[in-house]
Design a protein around this motif. Structure first.
Motif, PDB file in Angstrom:
ATOM      1  N   SER A  57      50.326 -42.614   1.037  1.00  0.00           N
ATOM      2  CA  SER A  57      50.121 -43.141   2.367  1.00  0.00           C
ATOM      3  C   SER A  57      48.742 -44.097   2.142  1.00  0.00           C
ATOM      4  O   SER A  57      47.682 -43.371   1.621  1.00  0.00           O
ATOM      5  CB  SER A  57      49.859 -42.545   3.374  1.00  0.00           C
ATOM      6  N   SER A  58      48.490 -45.176   2.296  1.00  0.00           N
ATOM      7  CA  SER A  58      47.501 -45.986   2.115  1.00  0.00           C
ATOM      8  C   SER A  58      46.398 -45.626   3.369  1.00  0.00           C
ATOM      9  O   SER A  58      45.213 -45.950   2.796  1.00  0.00           O
ATOM     10  CB  SER A  58      47.750 -47.675   2.215  1.00  0.00           C
ATOM     11  N   LEU A  59      46.803 -45.062   4.358  1.00  0.00           N
ATOM     12  CA  LEU A  59      46.193 -44.669   5.539  1.00  0.00           C
ATOM     13  C   LEU A  59      45.565 -43.209   5.155  1.00  0.00           C
ATOM     14  O   LEU A  59      44.530 -42.919   5.426  1.00  0.00           O
ATOM     15  CB  LEU A  59      46.879 -44.776   6.842  1.00  0.00           C
ATOM     16  N   CYS A  60      46.273 -42.300   4.504  1.00  0.00           N
ATOM     17  CA  CYS A  60      46.215 -40.979   4.588  1.00  0.00           C
ATOM     18  C   CYS A  60      46.397 -40.707   3.100  1.00  0.00           C
ATOM     19  O   CYS A  60      47.302 -40.063   2.558  1.00  0.00           O
ATOM     20  CB  CYS A  60      46.695 -40.010   5.413  1.00  0.00           C
ATOM     21  N   THR A 172      53.374 -46.908   0.608  1.00  0.00           N
ATOM     22  CA  THR A 172      53.591 -47.901  -0.220  1.00  0.00           C
ATOM     23  C   THR A 172      54.673 -47.752  -1.250  1.00  0.00           C
ATOM     24  O   THR A 172      55.312 -48.696  -1.568  1.00  0.00           O
ATOM     25  CB  THR A 172      52.231 -48.160  -1.007  1.00  0.00           C
ATOM     26  N   ALA A 173      55.039 -46.228  -1.447  1.00  0.00           N
ATOM     27  CA  ALA A 173      56.010 -46.007  -2.517  1.00  0.00           C
ATOM     28  C   ALA A 173      57.570 -46.127  -2.155  1.00  0.00           C
ATOM     29  O   ALA A 173      58.329 -46.318  -2.758  1.00  0.00           O
ATOM     30  CB  ALA A 173      55.593 -44.610  -3.153  1.00  0.00           C
ATOM     31  N   ASN A 174      57.516 -46.140  -0.591  1.00  0.00           N
ATOM     32  CA  ASN A 174      59.011 -46.211   0.144  1.00  0.00           C
ATOM     33  C   ASN A 174      58.880 -47.093   1.206  1.00  0.00           C
ATOM     34  O   ASN A 174      58.986 -46.952   2.212  1.00  0.00           O
ATOM     35  CB  ASN A 174      58.931 -44.975   0.598  1.00  0.00           C
ATOM     36  N   PRO A 175      59.037 -48.512   0.582  1.00  0.00           N
ATOM     37  CA  PRO A 175      58.906 -49.679   1.718  1.00  0.00           C
ATOM     38  C   PRO A 175      60.247 -49.726   2.279  1.00  0.00           C
ATOM     39  O   PRO A 175      60.399 -50.335   3.537  1.00  0.00           O
ATOM     40  CB  PRO A 175      58.739 -50.804   0.851  1.00  0.00           C
ATOM     41  N   LEU A 181      62.865 -47.568  11.103  1.00  0.00           N
ATOM     42  CA  LEU A 181      61.895 -47.648  12.474  1.00  0.00           C
ATOM     43  C   LEU A 181      62.858 -48.012  13.284  1.00  0.00           C
ATOM     44  O   LEU A 181      63.434 -49.281  13.575  1.00  0.00           O
ATOM     45  CB  LEU A 181      60.865 -48.422  12.136  1.00  0.00           C
ATOM     46  N   ALA A 182      63.058 -47.185  14.428  1.00  0.00           N
ATOM     47  CA  ALA A 182      63.685 -47.353  15.816  1.00  0.00           C
ATOM     48  C   ALA A 182      62.785 -48.842  16.628  1.00  0.00           C
ATOM     49  O   ALA A 182      61.489 -48.310  16.554  1.00  0.00           O
ATOM     50  CB  ALA A 182      63.911 -46.388  16.551  1.00  0.00           C
ATOM     51  N   GLN A 359      66.657 -54.999   2.915  1.00  0.00           N
ATOM     52  CA  GLN A 359      67.484 -54.780   1.622  1.00  0.00           C
ATOM     53  C   GLN A 359      69.114 -55.357   1.860  1.00  0.00           C
ATOM     54  O   GLN A 359      69.904 -54.788   1.182  1.00  0.00           O
ATOM     55  CB  GLN A 359      67.880 -53.285   1.820  1.00  0.00           C
ATOM     56  N   ALA A 360      68.710 -56.606   2.348  1.00  0.00           N
ATOM     57  CA  ALA A 360      70.142 -57.059   2.821  1.00  0.00           C
ATOM     58  C   ALA A 360      71.090 -57.288   1.687  1.00  0.00           C
ATOM     59  O   ALA A 360      71.986 -57.052   1.572  1.00  0.00           O
ATOM     60  CB  ALA A 360      69.924 -58.399   3.530  1.00  0.00           C
ATOM     61  N   SER A 361      70.606 -57.846   0.545  1.00  0.00           N
ATOM     62  CA  SER A 361      71.197 -58.293  -0.783  1.00  0.00           C
ATOM     63  C   SER A 361      71.739 -56.782  -1.344  1.00  0.00           C
ATOM     64  O   SER A 361      73.112 -57.013  -1.790  1.00  0.00           O
ATOM     65  CB  SER A 361      70.245 -58.752  -1.812  1.00  0.00           C
TER      66      SER A 361
END
Length: 928
Positions: A57-60, A172-175, A181-182, A359-361
């Motif tokens: 996480s770029s924040l933590c 950043t590793a899991n965009p 997100l709901a 991830q539409a494609s």
């Protein structure tokens, strides 16, 4: 430490009651972090991961634990859980409650603010506590909240706090997690510059007042499969009342989704409508093009007889959303680089859902799961988010997973907790097992089942007695011996409710060790059974009946065909064959007597697939052949069920688990009566007996198949049979069987209802002990509700499996031409039954980009006139059958009319792509 709070409460009688609430605060509860010296030995239950995974996480940047607030947990994590699981999950989520983290509600503070403060206190405590554990590489607790004020207060108090969106976007590793997100609210993510389409939902308080005063009605919203602009609401309340209200048009549906509990307002009588006969599917017009919707709504209105008008209403508010995760496909946007796309659910009753994904494609052509987050007033479709990728469209494993998820069929492997209650192998009958049990292993018992059956529930015997009478026994697997009340195996069986039979697999209600081995009444092995034994005369009149737990040893496991061959063969006279002949003779008398009392003999086309041994693809499709032996087994199963129903009701008048089949309302029979009349036949429906008699008389020398068609149509008019508790209902009658009382006793391997009936019967004959839940009618009523739901979903899943395998069959077979009969006439289509395949399909007469033919629909007859040709129910037609794969999401069997020939409508018998009046010149040009 003990803390108490005292307050006074006024009672209904006018007195004053003193109430004391006590809180016991402990100081010996650990933090849950492994290796914490301060809490060593104080951990209870599950502990935290020894080393949290670094999520990049770029924040933590350093390793940390997450502490979400209640709203994040309910809205984000549980948004993809079925509503029924929420309570059990929420009840298992507990923070360590101790002296240091206890928070009292302050004066003027509401409950929500107190809860927010309590979570912040816990987060602060954890951070300070974990610092002491390791000064060099201390772990952090990150507080996740979407509440702006709560986040601000946390930061003021020195607690690291972020919104769910902020934190997920920092990974950043899991965009790809951003897609999951709901949306935060129904009003969030509204269409830019979108105009208001729907009226505002009234608040719950106003809805409750309106329902109480009778201004509004509460009911379950049921969307139509055939027409996305129509729905019905089944009103909750007096079962004697007319419960159905029709809703037509987008604005009257007002953002309700299938199975929601809604409040509806009845429209004035001059605005009432009749159920539409138009088949309309949402074929993906522009999501903002509401004008087209309004144009389509006008096609629903038709000149109709006033008698056909039904109470009509509009949704004014939602009392309870019953959203679930939905399976389906992504309809990728035509706009390049767009992140906003439409999701099309597999269930046509569910509206399309707007989602945002990067991830539409990758998701195109895949089955995915999506959850709904909300439905703003200015959006044609609800908003949602991507949850899971299931696999490729058309892949058998993926499609099977989809149909199991869509029909809420529990299909996960049995847990170790459940399997731990299975008997240890090798297993054999012991002396203890034989207590309160008769040894019937000497009897010539045999079973008769479909080919390939491994979960054999029932076996039979028939023998002559010395006094000249006949003894007949029905022996049922004693599953309740192995599944004891209340344990994990029992709870899981109750949850599943029924075994689900798909074309290529079986989803067992009980583990395979029981279903296919220890409980299955296989031949030449000792098995425990529950027996119902009658003494009859040769006219099949019951002289005595007794019930006993038993041990049996089946002498043969036969298929219906093998049993029939034995009965018909003059060369075979062994004990098994003699027993079968005796059973068959008595069964014919029993059936004749049942029908004379008014039992219905209905029809439903069932199919059997023949699979390729290597690919497991269907290579042949046939309707199931029914023999005398099918009827023989059925008669004795019905007799056993009726006999057991009488016995358990005698012993437990208030808590017997029974099964009833309500009589259909007269309006259900309208289509049947009209169809018969169109062929100059009369059907009477005032009683089950008059219906059965008139069906027997409804015959035609020139059209022998008409009787089968009438029985198929009569089946569609029936109500669903249901389980109920005798102490909660007065009407026990089973309409279809013409029996005053009925239950299910004969299939405990595949139906949980039968296990409960076995337990009741065992207590009634003194073979087993009772337990509290068995004699609690409210708990039995709740159980029946679940069993009815599971049974219905199992039927739907089975039909979906047949439909999918039928598609596979026609995909490999190509285009075929077959004769069929019209089952239903719609305003713009006919529904055709193909007897050879037991297959139903719709022939549409209005297609995109083609001139509209002249259609005249008459609901009174009913009939549909196309140009100069008139179609009635049961008319014979010839159609071309092919798999239409133009819509990957809803691949379907497509039928096109061949005969009768209608210029511009019918297709050529030789070329399915050519209209019959297409000039030869065009044909030759295309061939070049």
């Amino acid at each position: 430490m003990l803390k108490s709070k005292t307050f006074l409460k006024k009672t209904r009688a006018g007195g004053v009651m003193k109430i004391v609430r006590e809180h016991y605060l402990r100081d010996d509860i650990g933090c849950g972090a492994p290796g914490c010296a301060a809490c060593d030995g104080a951990h209870e239950g599950p502990v935290l991961e020894p080393q949290p995974v670094d999520p990049a996480s770029s924040l933590c940047p350093q390793p940390h634990y997450l502490l979400p607030d209640t709203n994040v947990l309910l809205h984000q994590i549980l948004s993809v859980w079925r509503p029924g699981t929420w309570a059990s999950v929420a009840s298992s989520l507990r923070l360590p409650g101790s002296l240091e983290t206890y928070v009292e509600q302050e004066q003027g503070e509401n409950a929500n603010d107190r809860n927010d403060r309590a979570i912040r206190v816990a987060a602060k405590w954890y951070n300070e506590h974990l610092k002491k554990m390791s000064a060099e590489n201390h772990l952090q607790v990150i507080f996740i909240t979407n509440d702006k004020k709560n986040k601000e207060k946390a930061i003021e108090e020195g607690i690291p706090a972020f919104t769910c969106e902020e934190y997920v976007k920092s990974l950043t590793a899991n965009p790809e997690l951003i897609d999951r997100l709901a949306c935060l609210s129904e009003e969030g993510n509204e269409i830019e510059s979108g105009r208001i389409i729907f009226s505002e939902h009234l608040p719950l308080s106003k809805l409750q007042q309106g329902i109480k005063s009778g201004t509004y009605l509460q009911g379950t919203f049921r969307a139509s499969r055939e027409n996305y602009l129509e729905a019905t609401v089944w009103v909750h309340g007096d079962p004697e009342e007319d419960k159905e209200i029709i809703l037509q048009g987008l604005k009257n549906l007002n953002r309700a989704v299938h199975e929601d509990i809604v409040a509806v307002e009845l429209l004035p009588k001059n605005q009432w409508v009749a159920p539409s006969s138009v088949v309309l599917h949402d074929e993906g017009q522009n999501e903002d093009d509401v004008e087209k919707e309004e144009e389509r709504e006008r096609t629903l209105k038709t000149a109709i007889n006033e008698k056909m008008l039904k109470p009509t209403g509009r949704v004014v508010g939602i009392i309870k959303r019953n959203w679930r995760p939905y399976c389906g496909m992504l309809s990728k946007s035509d706009i390049k680089e767009s992140r906003r796309h439409l999701f099309t659910p597999a269930d046509r009753r569910i509206p399309r859902i707007r989602i945002e994904t990067r991830q539409a494609s990758a998701l195109e052509g895949r089955r995915i799961i999506v959850a709904i987050d909300g439905w703003p007033r200015n959006s044609r479709y609800p908003n949602g988010h991507f949850v899971k990728n299931l696999g490729d469209v058309g892949d058998k494993e993926t499609e099977t997973e989809v149909l199991l998820l869509e029909h809420d069929v529990p299909h996960q492997p049995f847990s170790q907790a459940v399997l731990s209650f299975l008997p240890k192998m090798p297993w054999s009958i012991t002396e203890k097992d034989m207590k309160n049990r008769e040894d019937l292993r000497h009897l010539c018992v045999c079973s008769v089942d479909p080919p390939g059956c491994t979960d054999i529930d029932d076996a039979l015997h028939c023998r002559e007695l010395e006094n000249g009478n006949v003894e007949v026994g029905v022996h049922i697997a004693d599953v309740s011996h192995f599944i004891r009340p209340g344990n994990a195996l029992d709870q899981e069986s109750a949850r599943r409710g029924t075994t689900v039979y798909l074309c290529e697999k079986r989803i067992d209600m009980v583990p395979e060790l029981l279903s296919s081995n220890l409980c299955s009444l296989r031949c030449n092995v000792d098995r425990l059974a529950f027996s119902c034994i009658w003494e009859m005369n040769h006219n099949a009149e019951i002289l005595k009946v007794r019930f006993t737990k038993s041990a049996i040893n089946s002498k043969a496991s036969l298929t219906y065909a093998e049993a029939q061959m034995r009965i018909d063969s003059a060369a075979m006279n062994d004990d098994i064959t003699t027993s079968l002949r005796g059973l068959n003779k008595l069964a014919k008398i029993l059936k004749k007597r049942r029908i004379e009392k008014g039992a219905l003999t209905l029809s439903s086309p069932e199919v059997r697939f023949h699979m390729d041994s290597e690919t497991h693809d269907p290579i042949d499709l046939q309707t199931k052949e029914l023999r005398e032996t099918n009827s023989m087994v059925e008669e004795f199963m019905l007799l056993a069920n009726i006999s057991v129903a009488k016995k358990i009701h005698e012993e437990f008048s208030e808590h017997a688990l029974l099964r009833k089949h309500p009589a259909p309302p007269p309006s259900n029979y309208e289509i049947l009566v009209k169809a018969a009349k169109s062929k100059n036949l009369e059907i009477k429906t005032d009683t089950a007996k008059s219906l059965a008699d008139s069906l027997d008389r409804a015959d035609s020398r020139t059209f022998p198949y008409v009787n089968t068609l009438l029985r198929i149509l009569a089946t569609r008019c029936m109500m669903q049979a249901v389980y109920f508790c005798s102490g909660m209902d007065n009407d026990f009658h089973h309409y279809g069987l013409a029996s005053p009382i009925y239950t299910h006793f004969t299939s405990p391997i595949r139906r949980y209802a039968d296990i409960i009936v076995h337990r009741l019967l065992a207590v009634a004959i003194g073979a087993d002990c009772t337990y509290p839940e068995l004699t609690d009618k409210h708990k039995l009523a709740d159980l029946c509700k679940n069993l009815n739901f599971r049974h219905k979903m199992a039927q739907y899943a089975q039909r979906a499996s047949v439909a999918f395998h039928t598609q596979l069959f026609f995909k490999s077979k190509g285009i075929v031409s077959e004769e069929g009969y019209i089952l239903f006439v719609r305003k713009n289509a006919i529904v055709v039954l193909i007897p050879k395949y037991g297959l139903e399909g719709t022939v549409f007469f209005e297609e995109k980009d083609k001139p509209k033919p002249r259609l005249i629909y008459d609901d009174e007859i009913p009939s549909l006139k196309i140009e100069d040709t008139v179609f009635h129910i049961f008319d014979k037609v010839k159609v071309k059958i092919m798999l239409d794969s133009s819509n990957l999401q809803h691949q379907k069997i497509r039928m096109s009319l061949v005969e009768p020939q209608i210029p511009g409508i019918s297709i050529s018998a030789d070329n399915p792509n050519m209209d019959i009046d297409e000039p030869e010149r065009k044909k030759k040009k295309r061939e070049k």
